[in-house]
Enzyme design. Structure first.
Site, PDB file in Angstrom:
ATOM      1  N   PRO A 171       8.757  -1.633   8.362  1.00 31.63           N
ATOM      2  CA  PRO A 171       8.900  -2.883   7.600  1.00 31.63           C
ATOM      3  C   PRO A 171       7.911  -2.963   6.424  1.00 31.63           C
ATOM      4  O   PRO A 171       6.833  -2.370   6.472  1.00 31.63           O
ATOM      5  CB  PRO A 171       8.585  -3.967   8.648  1.00 31.63           C
ATOM      6  CG  PRO A 171       8.865  -3.314   9.970  1.00 31.63           C
ATOM      7  CD  PRO A 171       8.499  -1.874   9.789  1.00 31.63           C
ATOM      8  N   SER A 172       8.319  -3.719   5.411  1.00 31.58           N
ATOM      9  CA  SER A 172       7.469  -4.031   4.251  1.00 31.58           C
ATOM     10  C   SER A 172       7.005  -2.793   3.502  1.00 31.58           C
ATOM     11  O   SER A 172       5.916  -2.784   2.904  1.00 31.58           O
ATOM     12  CB  SER A 172       6.243  -4.860   4.681  1.00 31.58           C
ATOM     13  OG  SER A 172       6.650  -5.933   5.491  1.00 31.58           O
ATOM     14  N   ARG A 173       7.767  -1.723   3.576  1.00 32.33           N
ATOM     15  CA  ARG A 173       7.444  -0.468   2.879  1.00 32.33           C
ATOM     16  C   ARG A 173       6.152   0.179   3.389  1.00 32.33           C
ATOM     17  O   ARG A 173       5.568   1.031   2.723  1.00 32.33           O
ATOM     18  CB  ARG A 173       7.318  -0.696   1.344  1.00 32.33           C
ATOM     19  CG  ARG A 173       8.628  -1.167   0.708  1.00 32.33           C
ATOM     20  CD  ARG A 173       9.659  -0.046   0.729  1.00 32.33           C
ATOM     21  NE  ARG A 173      10.903  -0.392   0.054  1.00 32.33           N
ATOM     22  CZ  ARG A 173      12.020  -0.782   0.686  1.00 32.33           C
ATOM     23  NH1 ARG A 173      12.045  -0.925   2.003  1.00 32.33           N
ATOM     24  NH2 ARG A 173      13.109  -1.019   0.004  1.00 32.33           N
ATOM     25  N   LEU A 174       5.692  -0.236   4.586  1.00 32.64           N
ATOM     26  CA  LEU A 174       4.485   0.367   5.174  1.00 32.64           C
ATOM     27  C   LEU A 174       4.936   1.478   6.127  1.00 32.64           C
ATOM     28  O   LEU A 174       4.725   1.422   7.348  1.00 32.64           O
ATOM     29  CB  LEU A 174       3.642  -0.704   5.883  1.00 32.64           C
ATOM     30  CG  LEU A 174       3.200  -1.845   4.957  1.00 32.64           C
ATOM     31  CD1 LEU A 174       2.386  -2.886   5.724  1.00 32.64           C
ATOM     32  CD2 LEU A 174       2.368  -1.290   3.789  1.00 32.64           C
ATOM     33  N   GLU A 220      16.795  -2.029   1.589  1.00 35.02           N
ATOM     34  CA  GLU A 220      16.831  -2.093   3.054  1.00 35.02           C
ATOM     35  C   GLU A 220      15.400  -2.288   3.539  1.00 35.02           C
ATOM     36  O   GLU A 220      14.468  -1.745   2.956  1.00 35.02           O
ATOM     37  CB  GLU A 220      17.331  -0.770   3.637  1.00 35.02           C
ATOM     38  CG  GLU A 220      18.777  -0.443   3.351  1.00 35.02           C
ATOM     39  CD  GLU A 220      19.748  -1.201   4.237  1.00 35.02           C
ATOM     40  OE1 GLU A 220      19.352  -1.580   5.367  1.00 35.02           O
ATOM     41  OE2 GLU A 220      20.882  -1.433   3.797  1.00 35.02           O
TER      42      GLU A 220
END
Ligand SMILES: Cc1cc2nc3c(=O)[nH]c(=O)nc-3n(C[C@H](O)[C@H](O)[C@H](O)COP(=O)(O)O)c2cc1C
Length: 209
Positions: free
Chosen positions: A186-189, A8
């Site tokens: 978003p983007s695992r940040l 996700e």
């Protein structure tokens, strides 16, 4: 089964240090209220991790009270977790509210609550749950399901109306010394804001995701 592609991307909300309350229990109350209002599944469900002889063990329970001191859940004091807690008062709790892309991690010290407080909560439980608390020797081996059902049936005859609280069943309070709020981004940040108790003061800081 290919699990690699199951992922996700989180984007619902952000979390900043400035927007977090000074006290983590105030912040937790706000997030719990938002989880309840958003009608997430089982908003009060939390994982409780215990340690005995250096070995961790964990299971889900339901948060039943949030006080100015901390987090209260109810269980069988003679269960596996109860025995582990009697050996080691250090525990960790984790809440996960996927619909809000949020996790809360708590570490702290656990103790049994006062008997009168356990009595008060026990009496609010449905009749069948009260019977269940007597019928289940939680975490002990059970020869058959029938044995449990028969015990419950016998107990309903013994206590047809009011059911006293079993002395081995009651509440635990977890007083936190570490609380961390995680908001998926978003983007695992992701955003992670943690609170650490130092000299009786809460200190807030941001952690790398
Ligand atoms: C969503 C959920 C909520 C649960 N709530 C409780 C609870 O409030 N109290 C409890 O004793 N067990 C609860 N259980 C069962 C525990 O996970 C566990 O099976 C049980 O307490 C025995 O754990 P133990 O053998 O480590 O003591 C719950 C399980 C689930 C999946």
């Amino acid at each position: 089964m290919d699990l690699h592609a199951i992922r996700e991307d989180y984007s619902k909300q952000a979390l900043s240090q400035a927007q977090c309350a000074d006290n983590p229990l105030t912040q937790f109350q706000q997030w719990l209220t938002e989880a309840i209002n958003a009608k997430v599944n089982e908003p009060t469900a939390m994982n409780v991790a215990t340690v005995q002889d250096n070995k961790p063990s964990s299971r889900m329970v339901l948060l039943k009270e949030l006080t100015e001191q901390g987090f209260i859940f109810f269980t069988n004091y003679q269960s596996r977790k109860g025995q582990q807690i009697s050996q080691n008062e250090n525990v960790a709790l984790t809440f996960f509210w996927p619909e809000l892309e949020r996790q809360v991690r708590i570490e702290g010290i656990i103790s049994q609550i006062a008997e009168e407080e356990s009595d008060a909560y026990f009496q609010t439980r449905p009749y069948t749950s009260k019977i269940g608390a007597w019928a289940s020797y939680q975490s002990q081996p059970l020869k058959s399901k029938q044995e449990l059902l028969a015990r419950a049936a016998t107990l309903t005859l013994k206590h047809p109306l009011s059911v006293p609280r079993p002395l081995h069943w009651g509440g635990y309070l977890v007083i936190p010394n570490y609380v961390e709020f995680w908001q998926g981004r978003p983007s695992r940040l992701h955003d992670r804001i943690c609170y650490q108790l130092q000299h009786n003061q809460w200190h807030k800081s941001r952690l790398s995701p």
